[in-house]
Motif scaffolding. Structure first.
Motif, PDB file in Angstrom:
ATOM      1  N   PRO A 179      -5.007 -16.708  -0.663  1.00  0.00           N
ATOM      2  CA  PRO A 179      -5.084 -15.248  -0.544  1.00  0.00           C
ATOM      3  C   PRO A 179      -4.880 -14.547  -1.886  1.00  0.00           C
ATOM      4  N   PHE A 180      -5.527 -13.429  -2.041  1.00  0.00           N
ATOM      5  CA  PHE A 180      -5.426 -12.594  -3.232  1.00  0.00           C
ATOM      6  C   PHE A 180      -4.375 -11.524  -2.959  1.00  0.00           C
ATOM      7  N   THR A 181      -3.346 -11.426  -3.810  1.00  0.00           N
ATOM      8  CA  THR A 181      -2.274 -10.447  -3.598  1.00  0.00           C
ATOM      9  C   THR A 181      -2.099  -9.572  -4.827  1.00  0.00           C
ATOM     10  N   VAL A 182      -1.750  -8.314  -4.581  1.00  0.00           N
ATOM     11  CA  VAL A 182      -1.489  -7.345  -5.645  1.00  0.00           C
ATOM     12  C   VAL A 182      -0.119  -6.726  -5.412  1.00  0.00           C
ATOM     13  N   ASP A 183       0.716  -6.763  -6.427  1.00  0.00           N
ATOM     14  CA  ASP A 183       2.025  -6.112  -6.378  1.00  0.00           C
ATOM     15  C   ASP A 183       1.968  -4.804  -7.146  1.00  0.00           C
ATOM     16  N   ALA A 184       2.397  -3.713  -6.507  1.00  0.00           N
ATOM     17  CA  ALA A 184       2.545  -2.417  -7.148  1.00  0.00           C
ATOM     18  C   ALA A 184       3.933  -1.900  -6.767  1.00  0.00           C
ATOM     19  N   PRO A 185       4.441  -0.896  -7.464  1.00  0.00           N
ATOM     20  CA  PRO A 185       5.770  -0.384  -7.116  1.00  0.00           C
ATOM     21  C   PRO A 185       5.886  -0.037  -5.632  1.00  0.00           C
ATOM     22  N   ASP A 186       6.804  -0.684  -4.930  1.00  0.00           N
ATOM     23  CA  ASP A 186       7.111  -0.430  -3.517  1.00  0.00           C
ATOM     24  C   ASP A 186       6.048  -0.927  -2.541  1.00  0.00           C
ATOM     25  N   VAL A 187       4.966  -1.536  -3.035  1.00  0.00           N
ATOM     26  CA  VAL A 187       3.851  -1.909  -2.152  1.00  0.00           C
ATOM     27  C   VAL A 187       3.327  -3.299  -2.508  1.00  0.00           C
ATOM     28  N   LYS A 188       2.948  -4.050  -1.471  1.00  0.00           N
ATOM     29  CA  LYS A 188       2.261  -5.325  -1.666  1.00  0.00           C
ATOM     30  C   LYS A 188       0.960  -5.302  -0.883  1.00  0.00           C
ATOM     31  N   VAL A 189      -0.130  -5.689  -1.540  1.00  0.00           N
ATOM     32  CA  VAL A 189      -1.457  -5.692  -0.934  1.00  0.00           C
ATOM     33  C   VAL A 189      -1.943  -7.133  -0.859  1.00  0.00           C
ATOM     34  N   LYS A 190      -2.479  -7.517   0.312  1.00  0.00           N
ATOM     35  CA  LYS A 190      -2.965  -8.879   0.504  1.00  0.00           C
ATOM     36  C   LYS A 190      -4.378  -8.841   1.075  1.00  0.00           C
ATOM     37  N   VAL A 191      -5.287  -9.618   0.465  1.00  0.00           N
ATOM     38  CA  VAL A 191      -6.676  -9.644   0.926  1.00  0.00           C
ATOM     39  C   VAL A 191      -7.192 -11.078   0.898  1.00  0.00           C
ATOM     40  N   LEU A 192      -8.328 -11.298   1.585  1.00  0.00           N
ATOM     41  CA  LEU A 192      -9.025 -12.576   1.500  1.00  0.00           C
ATOM     42  C   LEU A 192     -10.312 -12.425   0.706  1.00  0.00           C
ATOM     43  N   GLY A 193     -11.027 -11.338   0.892  1.00  0.00           N
ATOM     44  CA  GLY A 193     -12.235 -11.059   0.138  1.00  0.00           C
ATOM     45  C   GLY A 193     -12.681  -9.642   0.412  1.00  0.00           C
ATOM     46  N   THR A 194     -12.668  -8.783  -0.599  1.00  0.00           N
ATOM     47  CA  THR A 194     -12.956  -7.372  -0.359  1.00  0.00           C
ATOM     48  C   THR A 194     -13.068  -6.647  -1.692  1.00  0.00           C
ATOM     49  N   ALA A 195     -13.336  -5.348  -1.623  1.00  0.00           N
ATOM     50  CA  ALA A 195     -13.339  -4.490  -2.806  1.00  0.00           C
ATOM     51  C   ALA A 195     -12.458  -3.290  -2.486  1.00  0.00           C
ATOM     52  N   LYS A 217       1.320  -3.285   2.746  1.00  0.00           N
ATOM     53  CA  LYS A 217       2.682  -3.468   3.237  1.00  0.00           C
ATOM     54  C   LYS A 217       3.692  -2.806   2.308  1.00  0.00           C
ATOM     55  N   GLY A 218       4.517  -1.910   2.877  1.00  0.00           N
ATOM     56  CA  GLY A 218       5.597  -1.318   2.113  1.00  0.00           C
ATOM     57  C   GLY A 218       6.747  -2.299   1.983  1.00  0.00           C
ATOM     58  N   GLY A 222       8.772  -2.960   5.350  1.00  0.00           N
ATOM     59  CA  GLY A 222       8.189  -4.178   5.894  1.00  0.00           C
ATOM     60  C   GLY A 222       7.021  -3.905   6.821  1.00  0.00           C
ATOM     61  N   LYS A 223       6.667  -2.635   7.013  1.00  0.00           N
ATOM     62  CA  LYS A 223       5.568  -2.276   7.902  1.00  0.00           C
ATOM     63  C   LYS A 223       4.242  -2.611   7.244  1.00  0.00           C
ATOM     64  N   SER A 234      -1.252   5.460   1.817  1.00  0.00           N
ATOM     65  CA  SER A 234      -0.406   5.949   0.737  1.00  0.00           C
ATOM     66  C   SER A 234       1.058   5.816   1.130  1.00  0.00           C
ATOM     67  N   LEU A 235       1.872   5.536   0.142  1.00  0.00           N
ATOM     68  CA  LEU A 235       3.315   5.399   0.337  1.00  0.00           C
ATOM     69  C   LEU A 235       4.015   6.115  -0.793  1.00  0.00           C
ATOM     70  N   ALA A 236       4.890   7.074  -0.451  1.00  0.00           N
ATOM     71  CA  ALA A 236       5.637   7.798  -1.469  1.00  0.00           C
ATOM     72  C   ALA A 236       6.602   6.855  -2.165  1.00  0.00           C
ATOM     73  N   ARG A 237       6.857   7.109  -3.456  1.00  0.00           N
ATOM     74  CA  ARG A 237       7.767   6.266  -4.216  1.00  0.00           C
ATOM     75  C   ARG A 237       9.135   6.205  -3.538  1.00  0.00           C
ATOM     76  N   HIS A 238       9.604   4.988  -3.319  1.00  0.00           N
ATOM     77  CA  HIS A 238      10.879   4.710  -2.645  1.00  0.00           C
ATOM     78  C   HIS A 238      10.886   5.185  -1.190  1.00  0.00           C
ATOM     79  N   GLY A 239       9.705   5.434  -0.623  1.00  0.00           N
ATOM     80  CA  GLY A 239       9.638   5.888   0.765  1.00  0.00           C
ATOM     81  C   GLY A 239       9.388   4.739   1.725  1.00  0.00           C
ATOM     82  N   ASN A 240       9.376   5.070   3.008  1.00  0.00           N
ATOM     83  CA  ASN A 240       9.163   4.066   4.054  1.00  0.00           C
ATOM     84  C   ASN A 240       7.947   4.369   4.927  1.00  0.00           C
ATOM     85  N   ALA A 241       7.556   5.642   5.005  1.00  0.00           N
ATOM     86  CA  ALA A 241       6.461   6.043   5.891  1.00  0.00           C
ATOM     87  C   ALA A 241       5.111   5.844   5.205  1.00  0.00           C
TER      88      ALA A 241
END
Length: 329
Positions: A179-195, A217-218, A222-223, A234-241
């Motif tokens: 799987p292809f994963t991207v880490d950004a502040p407060d967020v993790k993105v996981k894909v198999l094949g996409t743009a 995923k925040g 953990g959602k 979108s996820l606000a910095r240090h937010g949960n929603a």
């Protein structure tokens, strides 16, 4: 990093990060070699007290021998000047400073021994847009003023990317087994094949999917939300929603990459937001009665002044542009 002058540049900045001269010296040093950013990040983590990885097979005796050699070659000017009255205090300060610097060299050596010589390759853009062809065939398009890192073992046992700041668009080659994963502040993105597009800012993180599916995923809550084409989370910095919305085709989210702005009867506030993002300026609508005006136009990589002139004539509104501020009234 084997020059004491390089060590001093980092130490001076860490001791006084608000000093503009120290900031400039650090920036110039990092620009000399992208590996210097990895060194700085490691030293900053140690300065802030972040733990280092646990040791495995490490030649401690050899490293201390190297450290001893480094200390023996320190210039004689470190010794106190005989005529200086407070020489005892100065001797303590200088020795402490260089012992800390030498310890930092050793710690960096430890980190690189455990993690490899700079466990990440770093790409930083200034006023330019760059692209990166990853070892697995995937493409990354990096917006201005952005920093992206990826593992030196990328494509072998992982497909992991980090966005420290800014914005990037990913065109990912599908690999179900890795799987292809991207880490950004407060967020993790996981894909198999996409743009998809990832944008980080002080306000938070946004992920927009052009094709395929993305798991957003925040890290705090953990959602996890599954995004489909045309959808943005979108996820606000240090937010949960996590907020999601669908966009129509001409949304200008990817205008920074296509270099073309398209407005299909777009309300003026939407136009203002797109202009602000694309040209990196502040746009203010001082007359709220203009919010209902809509723009139908396409601007293929045109200078801001020309865009504003067309808007002024098309919408019959007043616009001024000065000191990076666009006023619409």
């Amino acid at each position: 990093m084997n020059k004491k002058t390089d060590i001093d540049i980092v130490i001076r900045y860490l001791e006084d990060p608000d000093n503009e001269q120290h900031k400039q010296q650090l920036n110039d040093w990092i620009q000399q070699d992208t590996a210097n950013l990895d060194i700085f990040l490691d030293m900053k983590a140690m300065w802030q007290g972040d733990p280092l990885p646990a040791a495995s097979a490490f030649d401690t005796q050899g490293q201390w021998l190297q450290l001893s050699t480094t200390l023996d070659t320190l210039p004689a000017t470190i010794a106190p000047t005989p005529v200086a009255a407070p020489r005892n205090t100065r001797v303590v300060n200088i020795k402490t400073r260089y012992w800390w610097a030498a310890a930092a060299v050793l710690a960096i050596g430890l980190t690189w021994t455990w993690l490899g010589p700079g466990s990440y390759k770093t790409i930083t853009t200034a006023q330019n847009i760059d692209s990166l062809h990853l070892p697995d065939g995937s493409m990354v398009y990096i917006n201005t003023n952005s920093t992206v890192r990826y593992s030196r073992t990328f494509g072998k046992n992982n497909r992991h990317i980090k966005i420290d700041k800014g914005e990037a668009f990913f065109d990912v080659v599908k690999n179900d087994g890795l799987p292809f994963t991207v880490d950004a502040p407060d967020v993790k993105v996981k894909v198999l094949g996409t743009a998809f597009n990832v944008k980080t800012a002080q306000s938070g993180v946004k992920v927009f999917v052009q094709s395929g599916k993305v798991a957003f995923k925040g890290k705090g809550s953990g959602k996890e939300v599954i995004l489909t084409p045309g959808q943005e989370a979108s996820l606000a910095r240090h937010g949960n929603a996590v907020d999601t919305r669908f966009y129509k085709k001409n949304n200008n989210i990817l205008a920074w990459r296509t270099r073309c702005l398209t407005f299909d009867d777009a309300p003026l506030p939407e136009v203002a937001a797109a202009l602000s993002d694309f040209y990196n300026v502040e746009v203010n609508i001082s007359n709220q009665q203009l919010n209902d005006k809509k723009l139908l136009a396409t601007f293929p990589n045109m200078p801001l002044e020309e865009v504003l002139d067309i808007m002024r004539k098309t919408l019959q509104i007043n616009i001024t542009y000065k000191n990076n501020l666009v006023e619409i009234y």
